[in-house]
Design an enzyme around this catalytic site. Structure first.
Site, mmCIF file in Angstrom:
data_model
loop_
_atom_site.group_PDB
_atom_site.id
_atom_site.type_symbol
_atom_site.label_atom_id
_atom_site.label_comp_id
_atom_site.label_asym_id
_atom_site.label_seq_id
_atom_site.Cartn_x
_atom_site.Cartn_y
_atom_site.Cartn_z
ATOM 1 N N ASP A 1 9.758 2.900 -1.545
ATOM 2 C CA ASP A 1 9.578 1.484 -1.201
ATOM 3 C C ASP A 1 9.036 0.739 -2.418
ATOM 4 O O ASP A 1 8.457 1.341 -3.324
ATOM 5 C CB ASP A 1 8.663 1.296 0.026
ATOM 6 C CG ASP A 1 7.253 1.833 -0.165
ATOM 7 O OD1 ASP A 1 7.092 2.815 -0.934
ATOM 8 O OD2 ASP A 1 6.313 1.284 0.424
ATOM 9 N N GLU B 1 4.292 3.316 0.943
ATOM 10 C CA GLU B 1 3.160 3.456 0.021
ATOM 11 C C GLU B 1 2.652 2.084 -0.349
ATOM 12 O O GLU B 1 1.457 1.856 -0.446
ATOM 13 C CB GLU B 1 3.600 4.213 -1.239
ATOM 14 C CG GLU B 1 2.430 4.823 -2.013
ATOM 15 C CD GLU B 1 1.763 3.867 -2.990
ATOM 16 O OE1 GLU B 1 0.634 4.140 -3.411
ATOM 17 O OE2 GLU B 1 2.373 2.839 -3.345
ATOM 18 N N ASP C 1 7.650 1.529 -10.833
ATOM 19 C CA ASP C 1 6.794 1.856 -9.678
ATOM 20 C C ASP C 1 7.638 1.931 -8.414
ATOM 21 O O ASP C 1 7.726 0.975 -7.694
ATOM 22 C CB ASP C 1 5.676 0.814 -9.550
ATOM 23 C CG ASP C 1 4.680 1.177 -8.480
ATOM 24 O OD1 ASP C 1 4.730 2.304 -7.956
ATOM 25 O OD2 ASP C 1 3.845 0.307 -8.145
#
Ligand code: ZN
Length: 397
Positions: free
Chosen positions: A84, A153, A115
């Site tokens: 995600d 997350e 990320d």
């Protein structure tokens, strides 16, 4: 395999191709956007057994997660990460479509590039090469390689890693060591491995008295001098001087509230809130006791509530930290620092199951517009993860 695991249109040994396929899935938390299907399509043909795990809780959106394991023998080495991403924000701030995964001047652009779809792709490619190399020599890879990939997350982290770990425990799955692919390097690949994180606790203090007229204080009980003495007592001296792997713990008062609009009324109560970022000398329980001891010395009636975002944890330098540092140094020529700085990650849940360290790409553009990684970093991170896979089974378990 799920229905969105489309036929493979990329080479799983190529980290750039895998990263592009992942970035093209608009998996803004908690949406999956097809991202886990891309991983299943890459991993299943390599022999990974894929468990798609969907969790939901009342009041939260359902979230898809993936646990994939190759092999049944121990030790089980796990790579953990998330597919995600945070929302792209205002699109006009981006010079490139955040979900197009375009390459310009040796850089791959897109939300999640660092990320952390880039790191997930690097690990998939490293695992694919590792399996291929083992097959070419006629053998099977040692131990087990697993991936724990969550879609929760960047959000509330309720239906993600924590629940996958519960599921694993219930199903007899054990881990022996874990690398989390968060972007840990401040400036250049090889700068920094995270070997733990500070804990965070927020505490709410309410001091009670009795309301009254300021001209008749004997008929009232002003809580504010006690509140002031309590706050002075907890800020008079530092909590500690730091430890070999942690900076000193820090207590910050974040607000003091009385909200008394009258100049002639003694208030009935006063409140204060504080946050403590703490190292491995403390736990939330010992900190609450530390606070109460000082408040009790002042006396009077008070209430103390708190919540813990995470306890501090440390994977002391040992075989896992050492082999990841060596792998990074062999590929980049830099010896990474061991650090416990920064915010939280899912490593805070994994640390209850096995030693865990974090190492991924360079974090400079994470959560920003025009998020990108260099192709060179992506290639070298794949080599580093490959080195980890090559050495880890002889040194853990
Ligand atoms: Zn992340």
């Amino acid at each position: 395999m799920s229905t969105d695991a489309a036929a493979l249109s990329f080479d799983p040994c190529d980290p750039v191709a895998v990263a592009q396929a992942l970035i093209r899935c608009p998996s803004v938390t908690p949406e999956d956007g097809g991202a886990l299907g891309v991983l299943e399509a890459a991993l299943a043909p390599l022999g990974f057994v894929c468990h798609r795990l969907r969790f939901e809780e009342e009041g939260t959106a359902p979230v898809d997660n993936l646990y994939a394991r190759l092999g049944t023998e121990g030790p089980n080495f796990c790579f953990a990460g998330h597919t995600d991403v945070v929302p792209p924000g205002e699109l006009k701030g981006w010079s490139i479509d955040p979900f197009a995964a375009e390459i310009h001047n040796g850089r791959l652009y897109g939300r999640g590039a660092v990320d952390m779809k880039g790191a997930v792709a690097a690990f998939v490619a490293a695992a694919a090469r590792h399996v291929k190399a083992a097959k070419e020599t006629g053998g099977a890879p040692k131990g087990s390689i697993s991936l724990l990939i969550t879609g929760d997350e960047e959000g509330v982290a309720i239906n993600g890693t924590r629940k996958v770990l519960d599921w694993m425990r219930a199903n007899g799955e054990t881990l022996d060591a874990c690398v989390v692919g968060e972007p840990t390097n401040p400036k250049a690949l090889g700068d920094m491995i995270k070997i733990g994180r500070r804990g965070s606790m927020t505490a709410f203090l309410t001091v009670y008295g009795a309301q009254g007229h300021v001209a008749y204080p004997h008929l009232a009980d002003n809580p504010l001098p006690r509140l002031a003495r309590m706050l002075a007592a907890i800020t008079a001296e530092p909590l500690d001087a730091g430890t070999p792997h942690f900076q000193p713990s820090n207590l910050e008062l974040t607000t003091i509230d009385v909200g008394n609009p009258a100049h002639n009324v003694i208030p009935a109560l006063g409140r204060a809130t504080l946050n403590i970022r703490f190292n491995d000398l403390h736990t939330a329980d010992t900190l609450v006791a530390w606070l109460r001891e000082r408040f009790d010395r002042v006396g009077g009636t008070y209430e103390l509530d708190h919540f813990v975002s995470g306890d501090s944890f440390l994977t002391p330098p040992g075989p896992l930290t050492e082999l990841v540092a060596e792998a990074a140094e062999r590929v980049t020529g830099r010896r990474p620092d061991y650090s416990t700085t920064g915010g939280t990650s899912d490593a805070r849940f994994i640390k209850n199951f096995c030693p865990v360290v974090e190492f991924g790409l360079v974090g400079q553009t994470m959560h920003k517009v025009d998020e990108h990684t260099t192709l060179d970093d992506l290639t070298r991170l794949t080599d580093i993860y490959g080195e980890v896979l090559r050495t880890v089974f002889d040194r853990i378990g």
